[in-house]
Scaffold this active site. Structure first.
Site, PDB file in Angstrom:
ATOM      1  N   ASP A 270       0.825  -1.206   0.000  1.00 39.09           N
ATOM      2  CA  ASP A 270       0.000   0.000   0.000  1.00 39.09           C
ATOM      3  C   ASP A 270       0.868   1.269   0.000  1.00 39.09           C
ATOM      4  OD1 ASP A 270      -2.040   1.810   0.381  1.00 39.09           O
ATOM      5  OD2 ASP A 270      -2.945   0.747   2.058  1.00 39.09           O
ATOM      6  N   GLY A 309      -5.119   3.391  -7.876  1.00 39.52           N
ATOM      7  CA  GLY A 309      -5.321   3.585  -9.310  1.00 39.52           C
ATOM      8  C   GLY A 309      -4.554   4.755  -9.886  1.00 39.52           C
ATOM      9  N   ASP A 330     -10.651   3.924  -1.403  1.00 40.97           N
ATOM     10  CA  ASP A 330     -11.245   2.886  -0.557  1.00 40.97           C
ATOM     11  C   ASP A 330     -12.765   2.797  -0.711  1.00 40.97           C
ATOM     12  OD1 ASP A 330      -8.666   2.816   0.278  1.00 40.97           O
ATOM     13  OD2 ASP A 330      -9.121   3.019   2.418  1.00 40.97           O
TER      14      ASP A 330
END
Ligand code: GLA
Length: 504
Positions: A270, A309, A330
């Site tokens: 992440d 993205g 999210d």
């Protein structure tokens, strides 16, 4: 003698401010300690301030962010700071209000403009503590070899949507027990993925440790493997994860080896704290680094990119070794969030293929924020999108309806179709949409969606949506065949609902 003592005392008092701080001086490194006894972790926010000539300058480091103070007003008796950081192509700004009370810096701010005030208490910390590490230059680009995994979209469970920071060893074991006994495993669910907040500090050798919630990750992996399931974990290429825990920055190979040693089968990586050190354009090189590191371990580890993205990740995710990549921010357990994400995936269809998938985020099915009908829409849409099916609810206690939605084998078969072609929108009128997905063996999945608040009827000519003349159709939610022989098809769809067919 008395005079001398007095003089020395006076000199001492006069000299002291030069070494320490003037009373009322904000200059210094201030730390807010977020102590979590259950985890045995301390995460700190740092206000590294310099006060001179009526101005306050410096930096603020908090969770995944590192801000520079741009504007200030006031002083110790009451001040306002406006700080900013470059995050990809946009600028983030925060505003803090504060004042010095004795030896404490009392600070308030809002996490969002409409959120209640958060209050922080900062105390003096040693200079240099909490400084951002030096930037490591990104490696030169090269293509990372495909690891051979995720030939169909990964299926499993992830802790974040339901448990966030409350995930622990016992919960993960309970989820594994549930998945192995409630039919989910047989339906294809296999990965049990621990998201953020498992991390502890690094040991003297730089090895990442778990925090107290996960006393023995190797033992947990063994437990999960014995159930015929696989274990996933989470980290960030930055110094910190989104929740402010230790990231893999500068320890990529070491962490990959640790995961392999523990028996980890899946990594969600992440971006988070990496935004403090790298631009969006550097993302591919940074993700490549962990792609290389995972391959080097020799253990098959699914590689899941999570950077929301940015930089059209679908164009380079596979090249850096990614098996899947998040395509959006999210998801929330709400109809508006789920549909905004799900129905915006249309143009990404060409980028999905076996081994490499678009990831519109994890499922919210069963978390309570949507109706059963809406969750069926969620499941159907994700199957049309060839999306990873990562349940995000508490599998230990779910209703039979939730379990039935998650284990609908006919819908799962669409998601897992080995051709690996992602579906896309072929028709739209107002709040009704038709999506089709080409399946192996010349079959096709057709989903009729009704996003309206009222029931709606769709009538369409098969030829207009590219479905060939000789048809056998089956309703994948009613589990019965449907008469689709006529050239035109009409169907009534409940509010926020779906009718999903397999046509062959
Ligand atoms: C980000 C990710 C989420 C979750 C959290 C954990 O917001 O997008 O899916 O992993 O971080 O902190």
């Amino acid at each position: 003698m008395k005079n001398l003592l007095f003089t020395l005392l006076l000199i001492g008092v006069c000299l002291a401010p030069a070494q320490q701080n003037q009373p009322g001086d904000l200059t210094g490194n201030w730390a807010v300690r977020n102590i979590n006894d259950k985890e045995g972790t301390v995460r700190s926010t740092y206000f590294n301030l310099k006060q001179e000539a009526g101005k306050i300058s410096g930096t603020i480091r908090t969770t995944q962010f590192f801000y520079t103070i741009k504007e200030s007003t006031g002083g110790a008796e009451g001040f306002t700071l406006i700080a900013a950081m470059q995050d990809g192509h946009s600028e983030r700004r925060v505003q803090y209000e504060g004042k010095l009370v004795g030896e404490e810096l009392r600070i308030t701010f809002r996490r969002r403009p409409d959120a209640p005030l958060t209050e922080l208490v900062a105390k003096r910390a040693p200079a240099g503590e909490g400084a951002l590490p030096a930037r490591i230059e990104p490696p030169a680009r090269h293509a990372v070899a495909y690891n051979g995994l995720a030939k169909t979209p990964p299926m499993g469970w992830n802790s974040w949507n339901k448990f966030a920071g409350r995930v622990d060893d016992a919960t993960v074991r309970g989820i594994a027990d549930a998945m192995a006994s409630n039919g989910m495993r047989e339906a294809g669910y296999v990965y049990i993925n621990i998201d953020d907040t498992w991390e502890g500090a690094r040991n003297a050798a730089g090895e990442i440790q778990t925090n107290k919630k996960f006393p023995d990750m190797k033992a947990l992996a063994d437990y999960v493997h014995k159930k015929g399931l696989k274990l996933g974990i989470y980290s960030s290429p930055g110094p910190n994860t989104c929740a402010g825990y230790e990231g893999s920055y500068g320890h990529e190979e070491q962490d990959a080896m640790t995961y392999a040693k523990w028996g980890i089968d899946y990594l969600k990586y992440d971006w988070c704290g990496a935004r403090t050190l790298y631009t969006d354009e550097e993302m591919p090189a940074i993700y490549q680094k962990m792609g290389d590191a995972l391959l080097k371990t020799g253990r098959p580890i699914v590689y899941s990119l999570c950077q929301y993205g940015r930089l059209d990740v679908w164009k380079w995710g596979a090249e850096v070794g990614g098996n899947l990549w998040r395509t959006t921010g999210d998801i929330r357990d709400a109809w508006d969030s789920m549909t905004r994400i799900g129905f915006s995936q249309h143009e990404l269809a060409p980028f999905a293929k076996p081994g490499h998938w678009n990831d519109p985020d994890m499922l919210e099915i069963g978390n309570g924020g949507m109706t059963g009908t809406e969750y069926k829409t969620h499941m159907s849409l994700w199957a049309m999108l060839a999306a990873p099916l990562l349940a995000g609810n508490d599998l230990r206690q779910m209703t039979p309806e939730t379990l039935a939605i998650l284990t609908n084998r006919e819908v799962i078969a669409v998601d897992q179709d080995k051709l690996g072609k992602q579906g896309s929108r072929v028709w739209k009128s107002g709040e009704q949409e038709i999506w089709t997905r080409q399946l192996s063996g010349g079959a096709m999945a057709v989903a009729f969606f009704n996003l309206a608040k009222d029931e709606a009827k769709i009538s369409v000519k098969w030829a207009d949506i590219g479905v060939s003349a000789k048809r056998k159709a089956r309703d994948l939610w009613l589990h019965q065949s449907v008469d689709a022989k006529a050239p035109e098809y009409s169907v009534t769809i409940p509010a926020h609902g779906v009718v999903m067919l397999r046509v062959s």
